[in-house]
Design a protein around this motif. Structure first.
Motif, PDB file in Angstrom:
ATOM      1  N   ARG A  95       0.825  -1.210  -0.075  1.00  0.00           N
ATOM      2  CA  ARG A  95       0.028  -0.014  -0.076  1.00  0.00           C
ATOM      3  C   ARG A  95       1.008   1.461   0.062  1.00  0.00           C
ATOM      4  O   ARG A  95       0.572   2.172  -0.822  1.00  0.00           O
ATOM      5  CB  ARG A  95      -0.886  -0.055   1.212  1.00  0.00           C
ATOM      6  N   HIS A  98       2.272   1.610  -3.367  1.00  0.00           N
ATOM      7  CA  HIS A  98       1.289   2.133  -4.338  1.00  0.00           C
ATOM      8  C   HIS A  98       1.107   3.389  -4.341  1.00  0.00           C
ATOM      9  O   HIS A  98       1.074   4.234  -5.187  1.00  0.00           O
ATOM     10  CB  HIS A  98      -0.060   1.250  -4.076  1.00  0.00           C
ATOM     11  N   THR A 102       2.309   5.915  -7.266  1.00  0.00           N
ATOM     12  CA  THR A 102       0.990   6.724  -8.038  1.00  0.00           C
ATOM     13  C   THR A 102       1.482   8.209  -7.843  1.00  0.00           C
ATOM     14  O   THR A 102       1.307   9.099  -8.895  1.00  0.00           O
ATOM     15  CB  THR A 102      -0.247   6.435  -7.114  1.00  0.00           C
ATOM     16  N   ARG A 107       1.346   4.379 -13.494  1.00  0.00           N
ATOM     17  CA  ARG A 107      -0.161   4.061 -13.511  1.00  0.00           C
ATOM     18  C   ARG A 107      -0.395   2.366 -13.201  1.00  0.00           C
ATOM     19  O   ARG A 107       0.323   1.466 -13.726  1.00  0.00           O
ATOM     20  CB  ARG A 107      -0.597   4.076 -15.000  1.00  0.00           C
ATOM     21  N   PHE A 108      -1.455   2.227 -12.247  1.00  0.00           N
ATOM     22  CA  PHE A 108      -1.562   0.824 -11.783  1.00  0.00           C
ATOM     23  C   PHE A 108      -2.800   0.255 -12.312  1.00  0.00           C
ATOM     24  O   PHE A 108      -3.737   1.234 -12.742  1.00  0.00           O
ATOM     25  CB  PHE A 108      -1.638   0.910 -10.103  1.00  0.00           C
ATOM     26  N   GLN A 109      -3.022  -1.055 -12.425  1.00  0.00           N
ATOM     27  CA  GLN A 109      -4.326  -1.638 -12.995  1.00  0.00           C
ATOM     28  C   GLN A 109      -5.485  -1.375 -12.029  1.00  0.00           C
ATOM     29  O   GLN A 109      -6.440  -1.455 -12.479  1.00  0.00           O
ATOM     30  CB  GLN A 109      -4.170  -3.147 -13.257  1.00  0.00           C
ATOM     31  N   GLY A 110      -5.172  -1.078 -10.476  1.00  0.00           N
ATOM     32  CA  GLY A 110      -6.092  -0.927  -9.770  1.00  0.00           C
ATOM     33  C   GLY A 110      -5.684  -0.728  -8.432  1.00  0.00           C
ATOM     34  O   GLY A 110      -4.295  -0.636  -8.186  1.00  0.00           O
ATOM     35  N   GLU A 111      -6.553  -0.701  -7.256  1.00  0.00           N
ATOM     36  CA  GLU A 111      -5.931  -0.590  -5.950  1.00  0.00           C
ATOM     37  C   GLU A 111      -5.292  -2.118  -5.320  1.00  0.00           C
ATOM     38  O   GLU A 111      -5.496  -2.884  -6.165  1.00  0.00           O
ATOM     39  CB  GLU A 111      -7.210  -0.255  -4.963  1.00  0.00           C
ATOM     40  N   SER A 113      -4.721  -5.417  -3.826  1.00  0.00           N
ATOM     41  CA  SER A 113      -5.933  -6.306  -3.136  1.00  0.00           C
ATOM     42  C   SER A 113      -5.089  -7.291  -2.559  1.00  0.00           C
ATOM     43  O   SER A 113      -3.978  -7.722  -2.498  1.00  0.00           O
ATOM     44  CB  SER A 113      -6.582  -6.961  -4.527  1.00  0.00           C
ATOM     45  N   ALA A 121      -0.451  -5.615  -5.964  1.00  0.00           N
ATOM     46  CA  ALA A 121      -0.795  -4.573  -6.804  1.00  0.00           C
ATOM     47  C   ALA A 121       0.102  -4.794  -8.170  1.00  0.00           C
ATOM     48  O   ALA A 121       1.162  -5.058  -8.427  1.00  0.00           O
ATOM     49  CB  ALA A 121      -0.628  -3.217  -6.430  1.00  0.00           C
ATOM     50  N   TYR A 130       3.782  -5.402 -17.474  1.00  0.00           N
ATOM     51  CA  TYR A 130       3.135  -4.945 -16.133  1.00  0.00           C
ATOM     52  C   TYR A 130       3.852  -5.757 -15.109  1.00  0.00           C
ATOM     53  O   TYR A 130       4.653  -6.771 -15.544  1.00  0.00           O
ATOM     54  CB  TYR A 130       1.847  -5.856 -16.053  1.00  0.00           C
ATOM     55  N   GLN A 132       4.287  -6.804 -10.940  1.00  0.00           N
ATOM     56  CA  GLN A 132       3.594  -7.191  -9.703  1.00  0.00           C
ATOM     57  C   GLN A 132       4.230  -6.621  -8.539  1.00  0.00           C
ATOM     58  O   GLN A 132       5.410  -7.142  -8.374  1.00  0.00           O
ATOM     59  CB  GLN A 132       2.770  -8.509  -9.710  1.00  0.00           C
TER      60      GLN A 132
END
Length: 136
Positions: A95, A98, A102, A107-111, A113, A121, A130, A132
């Motif tokens: 987190r 991220h 950011t 650019r992230f695919q999403g928050e 998880s 992430a 991409y 991870q």
């Protein structure tokens, strides 16, 4: 036996080197721009322990390899188009990374998880992959 080096195919090794060192915080293990060759390593890593006979150079390198080979380009593009990460980097706090990345424009695919394996992430390295981030 130990892991010495692995590679990730990138569209532009010089641009990837700049991103991986400047934005992500990796360090240069070897740079030979005239050969389009860049190898990075974990920040602050230095392995000169007994398994390395006390010699320097025990760092695991990540070769930022040009994707100029059609097979390599097909693999890299196939992973990217499928939204699959090409490699996984471990971090102590996904987190926090991220949030930091950011803010740096990544650019992230999403928050982030969470699942039974830990927190993760996925972001776009801007070089055709991409990546991870994972925390367990």
């Amino acid at each position: 036996m130990r892991l010495k080096m692995c590679s990730i195919h990138v569209k532009d090794p010089a641009a990837a080197h700049s991103f991986y060192t400047g934005t992500l915080g990796f360090e240069t293990l070897m740079a030979m721009p005239e050969y389009n060759l860049y190898i990075i390593k974990d920040p602050g890593s230095q392995d000169s322990g007994p398994q390395n006979n006390g010699a320097a150079g025990g760092d695991v390198g990540l070769l930022l390899e040009p994707s100029d080979n059609p097979i390599a380009a097909a693999y890299m593009n196939g992973l990217y188009e499928s939204g699959l990460p090409a490699i996984v980097f471990g971090v102590p706090d996904v987190r926090a990374e991220h949030e930091r990345l950011t803010a740096a424009g990544v650019r992230f695919q999403g928050e982030p998880s969470e699942d039974p394996s830990g927190i993760s992430a996925v972001f776009d390295d801007g070089c055709g992959n991409y990546i991870q981030l994972h925390q367990d």
